[in-house]
Scaffold this active site. Structure first.
Site, PDB file in Angstrom:
ATOM      1  N   HIS A  83      -8.195   1.372  -4.316  1.00  0.00           N
ATOM      2  CA  HIS A  83      -9.492   1.408  -3.148  1.00  0.00           C
ATOM      3  C   HIS A  83     -10.033   2.563  -2.987  1.00  0.00           C
ATOM      4  O   HIS A  83      -9.416   3.511  -2.120  1.00  0.00           O
ATOM      5  CB  HIS A  83      -8.530   0.736  -1.960  1.00  0.00           C
ATOM      6  N   ASP A 132      -7.094  -6.512   3.829  1.00  0.00           N
ATOM      7  CA  ASP A 132      -6.330  -5.351   3.876  1.00  0.00           C
ATOM      8  C   ASP A 132      -6.647  -4.942   5.347  1.00  0.00           C
ATOM      9  O   ASP A 132      -7.550  -4.987   5.973  1.00  0.00           O
ATOM     10  CB  ASP A 132      -7.042  -4.483   3.206  1.00  0.00           C
ATOM     11  N   SER A 184       0.810  -1.276   0.072  1.00  0.00           N
ATOM     12  CA  SER A 184      -0.064   0.144  -0.019  1.00  0.00           C
ATOM     13  C   SER A 184       0.899   1.215  -0.014  1.00  0.00           C
ATOM     14  O   SER A 184       1.654   1.619   0.912  1.00  0.00           O
ATOM     15  CB  SER A 184      -0.781   0.076   1.085  1.00  0.00           C
ATOM     16  N   MET A 242     -11.964   5.005  -0.719  1.00  0.00           N
ATOM     17  CA  MET A 242     -12.811   5.166   0.294  1.00  0.00           C
ATOM     18  C   MET A 242     -13.266   6.543   0.276  1.00  0.00           C
ATOM     19  O   MET A 242     -12.736   7.508   1.100  1.00  0.00           O
ATOM     20  CB  MET A 242     -11.870   5.205   1.710  1.00  0.00           C
ATOM     21  N   MET A 286      -8.724   8.370   0.083  1.00  0.00           N
ATOM     22  CA  MET A 286      -9.380   8.732   1.330  1.00  0.00           C
ATOM     23  C   MET A 286      -9.909  10.257   1.170  1.00  0.00           C
ATOM     24  O   MET A 286      -9.274  11.004   0.618  1.00  0.00           O
ATOM     25  CB  MET A 286      -8.849   8.629   2.557  1.00  0.00           C
ATOM     26  N   HIS A 291      -1.235  -1.076  -4.215  1.00  0.00           N
ATOM     27  CA  HIS A 291      -2.458  -0.802  -3.749  1.00  0.00           C
ATOM     28  C   HIS A 291      -2.436   0.886  -3.409  1.00  0.00           C
ATOM     29  O   HIS A 291      -1.692   1.230  -2.784  1.00  0.00           O
ATOM     30  CB  HIS A 291      -2.636  -1.724  -2.464  1.00  0.00           C
ATOM     31  N   ASP A 325      -4.685   3.851  -1.836  1.00  0.00           N
ATOM     32  CA  ASP A 325      -5.868   4.086  -0.939  1.00  0.00           C
ATOM     33  C   ASP A 325      -6.198   5.404  -1.023  1.00  0.00           C
ATOM     34  O   ASP A 325      -5.525   6.419  -0.659  1.00  0.00           O
ATOM     35  CB  ASP A 325      -5.160   3.811   0.530  1.00  0.00           C
ATOM     36  N   MET A 335     -11.721  -5.850   4.844  1.00  0.00           N
ATOM     37  CA  MET A 335     -10.979  -5.100   5.713  1.00  0.00           C
ATOM     38  C   MET A 335     -10.875  -5.803   7.125  1.00  0.00           C
ATOM     39  O   MET A 335     -11.833  -6.096   7.809  1.00  0.00           O
ATOM     40  CB  MET A 335     -11.769  -3.868   5.867  1.00  0.00           C
TER      41      MET A 335
HETATM   42  C1  DX5 Z   1      -6.386   1.275   5.423  1.00  0.00           C
HETATM   43  C2  DX5 Z   1      -6.153   1.022   4.091  1.00  0.00           C
HETATM   44  C3  DX5 Z   1      -5.004   0.228   4.089  1.00  0.00           C
HETATM   45  C4  DX5 Z   1      -3.653   0.681   4.724  1.00  0.00           C
HETATM   46  C5  DX5 Z   1      -3.096  -0.645   5.296  1.00  0.00           C
HETATM   47  O1  DX5 Z   1      -7.584   1.971   5.445  1.00  0.00           O
HETATM   48  O2  DX5 Z   1      -7.127   0.475   3.577  1.00  0.00           O
HETATM   49  O3  DX5 Z   1      -4.679  -0.116   2.576  1.00  0.00           O
HETATM   50  O4  DX5 Z   1      -2.977   1.219   3.926  1.00  0.00           O
HETATM   51  O5  DX5 Z   1      -2.048  -0.299   6.072  1.00  0.00           O
HETATM   52  P1  DX5 Z   1      -1.331  -1.481   7.126  1.00  0.00           P
HETATM   53  O6  DX5 Z   1      -0.847  -2.596   6.303  1.00  0.00           O
HETATM   54  O7  DX5 Z   1      -0.056  -0.468   7.737  1.00  0.00           O
HETATM   55  O8  DX5 Z   1      -2.271  -2.034   7.991  1.00  0.00           O
HETATM   56 ZN    ZN Z   2      -6.630  -0.152   1.143  1.00  0.00          ZN
END
Ligand code: DX5
Ligand code: ZN
Length: 232
Positions: free
Chosen positions: A69, A178, A11, A71, A40, A36, A38, A140
Site C-alpha cells: 500500500h 483498511d 498489516s 502512501m 509512508m 499488508h 504500509d 480506507m
Molecule cells: C493506515 C494503514 C493501515 C493500518 C491499519 O494508514 O493503511 O493499513 O496499518 O491499522 P489498524 O488495523 O490498526 O487500523
Molecule cells: Zn494500509
C-alpha cells in the site's frame, strides 16, 4: 450476494519492528492470507514507515503475497523498486500523481496486481473510471497515516456501492477494507460486500494471532475465544 472467500491481510505496521521475521512466521502460521505493507513518506501522509529494503529482506522469509500500500507521492518513480523488492500487489492512491491510470498500467506492465485506494473523502468515480485497470479496490475506513484509528462507519455505503460496481463489471476484483478492522467492525463490511481485510492492531495487538485472524474472517468460535479471553 457474492461468494468470494474472506481473506485477511495483517498489516506489518503494527508488528514488533525489532522481530519482523518472527512476526511474519507467526502470522503465516496463524492463517494470514496476505501480508499488508504500509509505505509512508511523511509527505503524502503525516508519518514515515519503511521502504523497499524491508520488503527485500523479508521476501525470502514467507510465501505470503505482499500487498503493498503506497502512501507516497509521487509513486511512479518507485514502482519498479517495490516490484523488484518482492511486491505481489501494488496499490496506489489516485491523489498521488496526475496520471493514476498510467500508474496502474505501469504496475501491470511490471507483472504485478494493480490496486486503487480510496480515502474516506475520495470520490468513487475514480474506481468506476479505472475499473478495467484494477485487480484490487481498497477502501480506507480511516484517514491513512496511522494504525489504531477508529473505523469510520460512513464508509459502509461506499463499500456497498463498490460491490455493485465490481459485480456489474464482471471482473475478478478483490474489495479490500483498511483501517479500524476488528471482529466487531468486519461483519458489517462483509455484509456490505467486502471480501478482504487489512488488520494491524486487531491482529498484532492480541496474544492469539490465529484466533484474531479467524474472528475477522467471521468464525464464531474464534470470536467467543477472543471475547472470553481464552487461548484456543
Ligand atoms: C493506515 C494503514 C493501515 C493500518 C491499519 O494508514 O493503511 O493499513 O496499518 O491499522 P489498524 O488495523 O490498526 O487500523
Ligand atoms: Zn494500509
Amino acid at each position: 450476494m457474492h461468494q468470494q472467500s474472506i481473506l485477511v491481510a495483517p498489516s506489518l505496521l503494527a508488528a514488533d519492528f525489532s522481530r519482523l521475521a518472527d512476526e511474519l512466521a507467526a502470522i503465516e502460521q496463524a492463517g494470514a492470507d496476505w501480508l499488508h505493507l504500509d509505505i509512508m513518506d511523511g509527505h503524502f501522509v503525516p508519518n514515515i514507515s519503511f521502504g523497499p529494503a524491508i520488503l527485500k529482506a523479508l521476501r525470502p522469509r514467507t510465501k505470503m503475497p505482499f500487498d503493498v500500500h503506497l502512501m507516497i507521492a509521487p509513486a511512479d518513480p518507485y514502482l519498479t523498486a517495490f516490484a523488484e523488492a518482492g511486491a505481489d500487489h501494488i496499490l496506489i492512491h489516485p491523489e498521488a500523481g496526475p496520471h493514476p491510470h498510467r500508474s496502474l498500467q505501469a504496475i501491470r506492465a511490471l507483472g504485478k496486481k494493480a490496486g486503487l485506494v480510496l480515502n474516506p473523502g475520495t470520490p468513487i468515480a475514480h474506481a468506476a473510471t479505472m475499473i478495467d485497470m484494477v485487480d484490487i479496490i481498497l477502501v480506507m475506513s480511516v484517514n491513512p497515516g496511522f494504525g489504531g484509528q477508529k473505523f469510520l462507519h460512513a464508509q459502509l455505503p461506499r463499500i456497498a456501492e463498490l460491490r455493485r460496481l465490481i459485480d456489474a463489471s464482471g471482473q475478478a476484483i478483490r474489495l479490500e477494507v483498511d483501517g479500524g478492522i476488528d471482529p466487531a467492525t468486519a461483519p458489517a463490511c462483509i455484509e456490505a460486500g467486502a471480501d478482504t481485510f487489512v488488520a494491524g492492531t486487531a491482529v498484532f495487538g492480541t496474544k492469539n494471532y490465529a484466533a484474531a485472524i479467524a474472528a475477522i474472517r467471521g468464525a464464531n468460535d474464534a470470536i467467543a475465544t477472543i471475547r472470553g479471553g481464552g487461548s484456543a
